[in-house]
Every structure is written in C-alpha cells, then in structure tokens.
Design a protein around this motif. Structure first.
Motif, mmCIF file in Angstrom:
data_model
loop_
_atom_site.group_PDB
_atom_site.id
_atom_site.type_symbol
_atom_site.label_atom_id
_atom_site.label_comp_id
_atom_site.label_asym_id
_atom_site.label_seq_id
_atom_site.Cartn_x
_atom_site.Cartn_y
_atom_site.Cartn_z
ATOM 1 N N LYS A 147 37.591 131.260 -73.701
ATOM 2 C CA LYS A 147 37.003 132.332 -72.883
ATOM 3 C C LYS A 147 35.693 131.857 -72.258
ATOM 4 O O LYS A 147 35.435 132.089 -71.075
ATOM 5 C CB LYS A 147 36.760 133.563 -73.779
ATOM 6 N N ASN A 148 34.866 131.151 -73.059
ATOM 7 C CA ASN A 148 33.580 130.677 -72.554
ATOM 8 C C ASN A 148 33.716 129.802 -71.316
ATOM 9 O O ASN A 148 32.851 129.806 -70.459
ATOM 10 C CB ASN A 148 32.833 129.890 -73.642
ATOM 11 N N LYS A 149 34.773 129.004 -71.285
ATOM 12 C CA LYS A 149 34.948 128.119 -70.139
ATOM 13 C C LYS A 149 35.892 128.705 -69.098
ATOM 14 O O LYS A 149 36.235 128.029 -68.123
ATOM 15 C CB LYS A 149 35.484 126.751 -70.617
ATOM 16 N N ALA A 150 36.301 129.930 -69.333
ATOM 17 C CA ALA A 150 37.231 130.626 -68.430
ATOM 18 C C ALA A 150 38.465 129.775 -68.138
ATOM 19 O O ALA A 150 38.904 129.624 -67.000
ATOM 20 C CB ALA A 150 36.531 131.024 -67.130
ATOM 21 N N ILE A 151 38.999 129.191 -69.208
ATOM 22 C CA ILE A 151 40.181 128.340 -69.069
ATOM 23 C C ILE A 151 41.441 129.196 -69.148
ATOM 24 O O ILE A 151 41.538 130.094 -69.990
ATOM 25 C CB ILE A 151 40.198 127.253 -70.186
ATOM 26 N N GLY A 152 42.378 128.935 -68.273
ATOM 27 C CA GLY A 152 43.666 129.606 -68.349
ATOM 28 C C GLY A 152 44.545 128.848 -69.322
ATOM 29 O O GLY A 152 44.906 127.705 -69.070
ATOM 30 N N CYS A 153 44.838 129.472 -70.470
ATOM 31 C CA CYS A 153 45.620 128.760 -71.487
ATOM 32 C C CYS A 153 47.012 129.381 -71.579
ATOM 33 O O CYS A 153 47.162 130.551 -71.903
ATOM 34 C CB CYS A 153 44.905 128.827 -72.823
ATOM 35 N N VAL A 154 48.021 128.586 -71.271
ATOM 36 C CA VAL A 154 49.398 129.084 -71.289
ATOM 37 C C VAL A 154 50.146 128.432 -72.452
ATOM 38 O O VAL A 154 50.099 127.219 -72.637
ATOM 39 C CB VAL A 154 50.122 128.737 -69.961
ATOM 40 N N LYS A 208 48.923 119.916 -72.193
ATOM 41 C CA LYS A 208 48.517 119.381 -70.888
ATOM 42 C C LYS A 208 47.175 119.992 -70.495
ATOM 43 O O LYS A 208 47.002 121.205 -70.542
ATOM 44 C CB LYS A 208 49.604 119.770 -69.874
ATOM 45 N N ASP A 209 46.226 119.131 -70.157
ATOM 46 C CA ASP A 209 44.928 119.656 -69.717
ATOM 47 C C ASP A 209 44.713 119.357 -68.247
ATOM 48 O O ASP A 209 45.491 118.638 -67.627
ATOM 49 C CB ASP A 209 43.785 119.073 -70.571
ATOM 50 N N SER A 210 43.660 119.921 -67.690
ATOM 51 C CA SER A 210 43.348 119.613 -66.285
ATOM 52 C C SER A 210 41.972 118.950 -66.223
ATOM 53 O O SER A 210 41.135 119.270 -65.406
ATOM 54 C CB SER A 210 43.418 120.875 -65.418
ATOM 55 N N GLY A 211 41.778 118.013 -67.155
ATOM 56 C CA GLY A 211 40.504 117.282 -67.225
ATOM 57 C C GLY A 211 40.463 116.113 -66.259
ATOM 58 O O GLY A 211 41.199 116.080 -65.274
ATOM 59 N N MET A 212 39.624 115.130 -66.578
ATOM 60 C CA MET A 212 39.409 114.027 -65.631
ATOM 61 C C MET A 212 40.431 112.900 -65.813
ATOM 62 O O MET A 212 40.418 111.939 -65.069
ATOM 63 C CB MET A 212 37.985 113.472 -65.773
ATOM 64 N N GLY A 213 41.310 113.038 -66.792
ATOM 65 C CA GLY A 213 42.306 111.984 -67.001
ATOM 66 C C GLY A 213 41.687 110.756 -67.648
ATOM 67 O O GLY A 213 40.474 110.695 -67.843
ATOM 68 N N PRO A 265 37.507 121.209 -67.320
ATOM 69 C CA PRO A 265 36.307 121.847 -66.762
ATOM 70 C C PRO A 265 36.428 123.372 -66.721
ATOM 71 O O PRO A 265 37.505 123.919 -66.967
ATOM 72 C CB PRO A 265 36.246 121.262 -65.350
ATOM 73 N N GLN A 266 35.307 123.997 -66.426
ATOM 74 C CA GLN A 266 35.253 125.447 -66.226
ATOM 75 C C GLN A 266 36.402 125.869 -65.311
ATOM 76 O O GLN A 266 36.708 125.185 -64.326
ATOM 77 C CB GLN A 266 33.907 125.772 -65.562
ATOM 78 N N ASN A 267 37.036 126.985 -65.625
ATOM 79 C CA ASN A 267 38.141 127.539 -64.817
ATOM 80 C C ASN A 267 39.380 126.633 -64.764
ATOM 81 O O ASN A 267 40.240 126.817 -63.907
ATOM 82 C CB ASN A 267 37.690 127.830 -63.371
ATOM 83 N N GLY A 268 39.455 125.657 -65.643
ATOM 84 C CA GLY A 268 40.613 124.771 -65.657
ATOM 85 C C GLY A 268 41.814 125.407 -66.336
ATOM 86 O O GLY A 268 41.819 126.605 -66.639
ATOM 87 N N LYS A 269 42.846 124.575 -66.579
ATOM 88 C CA LYS A 269 44.088 125.129 -67.121
ATOM 89 C C LYS A 269 44.637 124.238 -68.244
ATOM 90 O O LYS A 269 44.579 122.999 -68.134
ATOM 91 C CB LYS A 269 45.111 125.236 -65.987
ATOM 92 N N ILE A 270 45.139 124.890 -69.272
ATOM 93 C CA ILE A 270 45.796 124.149 -70.358
ATOM 94 C C ILE A 270 47.178 124.737 -70.567
ATOM 95 O O ILE A 270 47.340 125.958 -70.631
ATOM 96 C CB ILE A 270 44.974 124.255 -71.671
#
Lengths: 395, 125
Positions: free
Chosen positions: A264-271, A326-331, A305-310
């Motif tokens: 929640k703090n990073k506003a990540i969309g976690c599916v 799967k993350d949406s980080g920097m790879g 990152p903020q607003n990213g997706k997992i």
C-alpha cells in the motif's frame, strides 16, 4: 653312480658299508638340494609377488610419488605423479636427471621448488603451485630415503593435492569478512544515532528521526543474524525438514496479506492469479517454503518502483507446481544474472536501490527449493522487470 | 560563511550518510554528499573539498578504486582522504594506507565525535 657302487661292493665288506653310507649321505644331499631349489623357486616367486604388491600399492596411491637418487636421477615415479606433472605414460622418465627435464614445464617448476632452499637433500615441506586451467596447489613433502645400514640413497617426493582445502579456507575467510561488514553496518547506525541523541546537539524532530532509523537498523540486524544462522545450518546440512501437506495458494495468500502495508505504501498493484480449481497439495516444509516466498515477494516489492505492478502466478503440470513472481523493477543485467543465487552477491542494480540487503535471500531460497527437489530460476528484461520462478514436485 | 571547511562524504548507506552529515554540519563544516564511487569522483573534482570521508564498499566504483583515481589526478591528489569503512581486515587497512589514505577508520569502532576529532587532526597536518 649306483652301478659303480654295486660293482665295488663285492670286493670288500668294509668298503661296501662305507659306500653304502656315502650313498645315504649323497641321497640326503640330493634331497636337500632339491628341497633348497624348490624353496628358492618358491621365494623367487614370492619375491616377484611381493614386488607386484608393492608396485600395485605405489601405483594406486592417490598422492603423487617420485623418488630420485643422489644424482637427481628419477628412479621411481607413480602414475599419479605423472598425471600431476602432466607427462604421458609413454615418456620414459626413469633414469633421467631432473634438471634436464626442462621441456616439461611442471617438472621444471617442481625442480625449482625442490632446489629453492639449500639443495634437494634436506627434508622439508613446501608448496608446489601448478598453473593449469584452474590453479592447482600441492603440498610437497620431501623425505630422505635411508637404508638399514644408514646409507642415504635418495629423496622421496610426495605430492598431495590441497587445492580444495585452500579454496574452502579462502571462502571461509571471505565469508567472515563480508559477514563482519554486513553486521557492522547496522550496528554503526545504532551506535551513531545513540550518540547523536545522547549528546543533545540535535532537535527534537531529528531525535525522533534517528530513533526511528536506529530501530530499523536493529530490525535489519535481527534479520541478518537469522539469515546467517539459516545459511550456516544449510551448509552444515542440519537444516531439518519437517514435511507436511501444503495447499500452496493459501500460503501465498497469507504472505501477501502480511506485506499489505508495504504494498500500500508504494501504491503497488499486486495481482495473485491462481487457477480456479484448487491445486494438488504438496509435501513440503511449510516454514522453509514460507521463507522462500517471503524473500521473493519482499524482493519484488523492494525493487518495484512507486505505482509499479507485481503479478504472482501458479501453474500445475507434469506433476509439479510452478510459482512465478513478476515485478516491474529495473531488471537485472545479463552478467549479474548468473551470480544472483550465490551467497552474498548483490547486483549493481539492487545496490543502487537498496544498499542494506544481505545478499543471502536468493541463496537461501535456492538451497531450500533444491532440498525439496525443485528448481529455481529467473528471467529478466533490463529496465522492465524480472520474473522469479520455482517449482515444487507433487509428492 | 564562504570559508567554511568543506567535507565530501562518499557513503552509500542512506542512514549513515545522514548521521554523518548532521554531525559534521553541527560542527560547522560544509558537507557535500555522494552515494557511490562515480559520484564521489565527480564531486571531488567539481567542489575541491578540504577533506574526503570515503567508504570502501560502494556501488559502481569501490572506495579503493576511487582513492587510486583521486590520488593519480593532479587536481585532487593533495586532498586528504580518510577511509571510513566497516571492512576491518589488516590487508584492507594496509591497502588503503598504501594507496595514500591519510587514515583508516572502522565505522563501528568510532563515534561521530571521534570521527570529527580525526578529521580535525588530519586537517591540522
């Protein structure tokens, strides 16, 4: 001979007795000779047999064995020594003088070590390093060969491979260096903030900030000590597994719940996409699989990152369950991917975002998954994120 | 205010960097921050600090390498550098001093006040 004796015996009875006695005597001698001859043949055979035995022992020694005489002529070399020195069996080394064998680089090196300290006749122990694809290190023990009559007839050289021991020692000391560094960093944070708070040179606000951070440092320290304990137990093979039946989708759901605040703090969309029908149960160590999932999900949150997706997915086929995160980080760059699962490794990408990680999480995960006869791997696109996969067999 | 002593801190750990910065500012120093080796070299050349506090384990270019580069460069080679690291093996210390560091401090063994004292001591020389 008997005929001759028979002829004689008619002439004189005394002589007859004499000859008869001689005959007995001769017979005895003949028998003795035959016996001795037999014994000789026997001991010759025994000797050959003995020599064969000694040869077999020398040839099957796992250490290299070379004997040179006082003129430094090779009088014995076993197959192990030949293979260590990189010479083929066809090379006739017996009878050749060591300093003349400079065409063989390894023999040259051996000779150099041998003569480095006061001639070859001294008894000593030194190290022979041979440069090959992987550097090989041998403990070289030289001993004088002395006969029963106290005559020195040469030198025995024993080569014992210590490459592995040296590597383990090196790894151990590296481990201590890195562990000490990793432990000292949060300790420093705690020490420095306590001093800053104690000396009253800072504002109330700063005081609160430093207390907060000191608390976090302490938490980091506790986690690190736990990870180090897990690693040490893993490596000693004392990581006892308590197997039970696990419904993995429930476990994942629970762990995601535990990370709710961070997500929640990073506003990540976690599916979490799980199949509609329940997956087969697996027999696994619940606590350990939990560590794996926590490490992987924690990483995904940390590096997204903020607003990213997992996206966490589950699949069941070929009698195994596959989990992917799967993350949406920097790879992770190609060169760093290979070392990702090794102890204390931290990729440059990860260091940029979070310098405080222990470099132990993925190493622990790999060990746990492999102990369950599963596999763990990852795929990544630089700048676009990474996906970590692991499988667990269904019974 | 223009002639405040300038200290460059090259430290990747956010918390330690912040604590160090606070302490040095309270002591009246001007503080410049860099969070990795590359940034450290850039700031050293750009701002010509009076002294550099340099960590060793750093992203991209490590502290030993930074030290070597700065000591080889005409414009930066006279800046005193204190290595401030949690690596504490004898070899690390010797290596750092051989490369031209003015001192080597193990972070966990020094309090912020003791670090300030060391900085003042090195600056006096």
């Amino acid at each position: 001979m008997t005929n001759f004796l028979k002829k004689k015996k008619c002439d004189n009875p005394e002589e007859v007795i004499k000859y008869q006695n001689s005959l007995i005597e001769l017979d005895k001698i003949a028998k003795m000779l035959i016996k001795r001859d037999l014994a000789l043949t026997d001991s010759k055979e025994k000797l050959i047999k003995e020599k064969g035995k000694v040869d077999a022992v020398i040839n099957s020694l796992t250490d290299g064995l070379i004997m040179i005489d006082l003129e430094q002529k090779i009088i014995l070399i076993n197959p192990k020594a030949q293979s260590i020195l990189n010479v083929t069996k066809e090379e006739k080394l017996i009878g050749k003088v060591l300093p003349e064998l400079v065409n063989f680089p390894h023999i040259k090196e051996l000779y150099e070590v041998l003569t480095k300290t006061e001639g070859h006749c001294r008894e000593k122990q030194c190290e022979l390093i041979l440069k090959e694809l992987i550097e090989k290190i041998y403990e070289m023990q030289t001993t004088l060969v002395v006969t029963e009559t106290q005559e020195i007839i040469g030198t025995l050289i024993i080569l014992h491979d210590v490459t592995r021991e040296r590597l383990i020692n090196k790894m151990k000391s590296e481990f201590i260096t890195i562990a000490a560094h990793q432990l000292r960093t949060p300790l420093t944070g705690i020490k420095w903030s306590l001093e800053m708070i104690n000396t009253n040179v800072i504002t109330e606000e700063e005081k609160k900030e430093f207390l907060d951070k000191a608390y976090q440092s302490n938490e980091r320290m506790i986690k690190l000590v736990n990870s180090l304990l897990i690693v040490s137990r893993l490596e000693e093979g004392r990581f006892v597994y308590k197997f039970s039946e696990i419904q993995i989708e429930n476990l994942i759901q629970e762990i995601i719940e535990n990370f709710k605040i961070q997500i929640k703090n990073k506003a990540i969309g976690c599916v979490f996409s799980k199949p509609k029908i329940p997956l087969s149960k697996i027999k696994a160590d619940l606590e350990k699989i939990q560590i794996v999932l926590e490490n992987l999900i924690d990483n995904a949150i940390k590096y997204t990152p903020q607003n990213g997706k997992i996206i966490i997915s589950l699949k069941e086929n070929n009698n195994k369950i596959e989990v992917s995160i799967k993350d949406s980080g920097m790879g992770i760059s190609k060169e760093n991917r290979e070392r990702l699962f090794t102890k204390f490794f931290r990729s440059a990408e990860a260091l940029k975002i979070e310098t405080s990680g222990s470099g132990l999480g993925l190493f622990i995960a790999k060990n746990i998954i492999e102990a369950h006869k599963g596999q763990i791997w990852m795929k990544s696109k630089e700048g676009r994120g990474s996906t970590f996969y692991f499988t667990l067999p269904i019974n | 205010m223009a002639n405040k002593t300038k200290i460059l801190i090259v430290e990747d750990d956010l918390f330690l960097r912040r604590l160090c910065q606070k302490k040095l500012e309270k002591e009246g120093f001007e503080v410049i921050l860099a969070e990795d080796g590359r940034e450290g070299i850039k700031q050293a050349k750009k701002t010509s600090p009076d002294l550099i506090l340099l960590d060793i384990i750093l992203p991209n270019i490590d502290g030993f390498e930074v030290l070597k580069i700065l000591k080889d460069e005409v414009s930066t080679k006279l800046i005193p550098i204190i290595l401030l690291s949690n690596l504490g093996q004898k070899e690390d210390i010797n290596k750092g001093l051989a490369l031209g560091a003015s001192d080597y401090l193990i972070k966990a063994h020094f309090s912020p006040q003791e670090i300030v004292d060391k900085i003042k001591e090195v600056l006096k020389k």
